[in-house]
Design a protein around this motif. Sequence first.
Motif, short mmCIF file in Angstrom:
data_model
loop_
_atom_site.label_atom_id
_atom_site.label_comp_id
_atom_site.label_asym_id
_atom_site.label_seq_id
_atom_site.Cartn_x
_atom_site.Cartn_y
_atom_site.Cartn_z
N UNK A 25 3.81 7.76 -1.94
CA UNK A 25 5.19 7.35 -1.53
C UNK A 25 6.06 7.86 -2.76
N UNK A 26 6.90 8.66 -2.81
CA UNK A 26 7.96 9.12 -3.89
C UNK A 26 9.21 8.31 -3.89
N UNK A 27 9.49 7.79 -2.77
CA UNK A 27 10.76 7.19 -2.27
C UNK A 27 10.60 5.87 -2.89
N UNK A 28 9.74 4.96 -2.69
CA UNK A 28 9.46 3.74 -2.97
C UNK A 28 7.98 3.53 -3.53
N UNK A 29 7.70 4.19 -4.82
CA UNK A 29 6.39 4.09 -4.94
C UNK A 29 5.59 2.96 -5.36
N UNK A 30 4.41 2.58 -5.03
CA UNK A 30 3.84 1.42 -5.11
C UNK A 30 3.97 0.86 -6.60
N UNK A 31 4.06 1.81 -7.50
CA UNK A 31 4.00 1.04 -8.94
C UNK A 31 5.46 1.24 -9.52
N UNK A 32 6.37 1.31 -8.52
CA UNK A 32 7.83 1.12 -8.90
C UNK A 32 8.13 -0.37 -8.82
N UNK A 33 9.34 -0.71 -8.86
CA UNK A 33 9.79 -2.16 -8.99
C UNK A 33 9.63 -2.81 -7.73
N UNK A 34 9.98 -2.23 -6.48
CA UNK A 34 9.67 -2.83 -5.32
C UNK A 34 8.20 -3.03 -4.97
N UNK A 35 7.33 -2.06 -5.11
CA UNK A 35 6.00 -2.04 -4.98
C UNK A 35 5.35 -3.18 -5.82
N UNK A 53 0.34 -9.56 2.54
CA UNK A 53 -0.81 -8.48 2.26
C UNK A 53 -0.32 -7.26 2.47
N UNK A 54 -1.01 -6.68 1.74
CA UNK A 54 -0.68 -5.11 1.58
C UNK A 54 -1.93 -4.04 1.95
N UNK A 55 -1.74 -3.12 2.51
CA UNK A 55 -2.80 -2.05 2.85
C UNK A 55 -2.17 -0.77 2.25
N UNK A 56 -2.82 -0.16 1.51
CA UNK A 56 -2.42 1.33 1.10
C UNK A 56 -3.36 2.50 1.70
N UNK A 57 -2.47 3.38 2.30
CA UNK A 57 -3.27 4.44 2.95
C UNK A 57 -2.81 5.86 2.41
N UNK A 58 -3.59 6.56 2.88
CA UNK A 58 -3.16 8.10 2.05
C UNK A 58 -2.06 8.65 2.89
N UNK A 59 -0.82 8.57 2.28
CA UNK A 59 0.12 9.03 3.09
C UNK A 59 1.59 8.86 1.97
N UNK A 60 2.74 9.59 2.42
CA UNK A 60 3.76 9.33 1.65
C UNK A 60 4.74 8.39 2.17
N UNK A 61 6.03 8.52 2.17
CA UNK A 61 7.06 7.43 2.41
C UNK A 61 7.00 7.11 4.02
#
Length: 84
Positions: A25-35, A53-61
């Motif tokens: 996700x380049x719009x709201x990356x998990x390593x950004x402020x919101x993530x 809880x959070x699941x991370x999947x192979x995808x973009x935004x």
Amino acid sequence: MELTAKYPEILDKKLPLHLIWGDSDVVTPINGDVGQFYCDRVANNRGGKGMTTIDVVSAGHVLFDDNPSDTNSALLRWINKRVL
């Protein structure tokens, strides 16, 4: 994030929150402020009882378009744990 600050008594104690995040996700990356805000909630059990809880999947935004199979699987796993 604004609602979390405005309604902590509901969001921290009563309302389960499950996030499904795209690892590309380049719009709201998990390593950004919101993530990082939500990763911190999970890591520090801010909602108590595993309410966030959070699941991370192979995808973009746009998860459901990019990887509908893994996104739906993550959602259904959470629903089965929390609801059924």
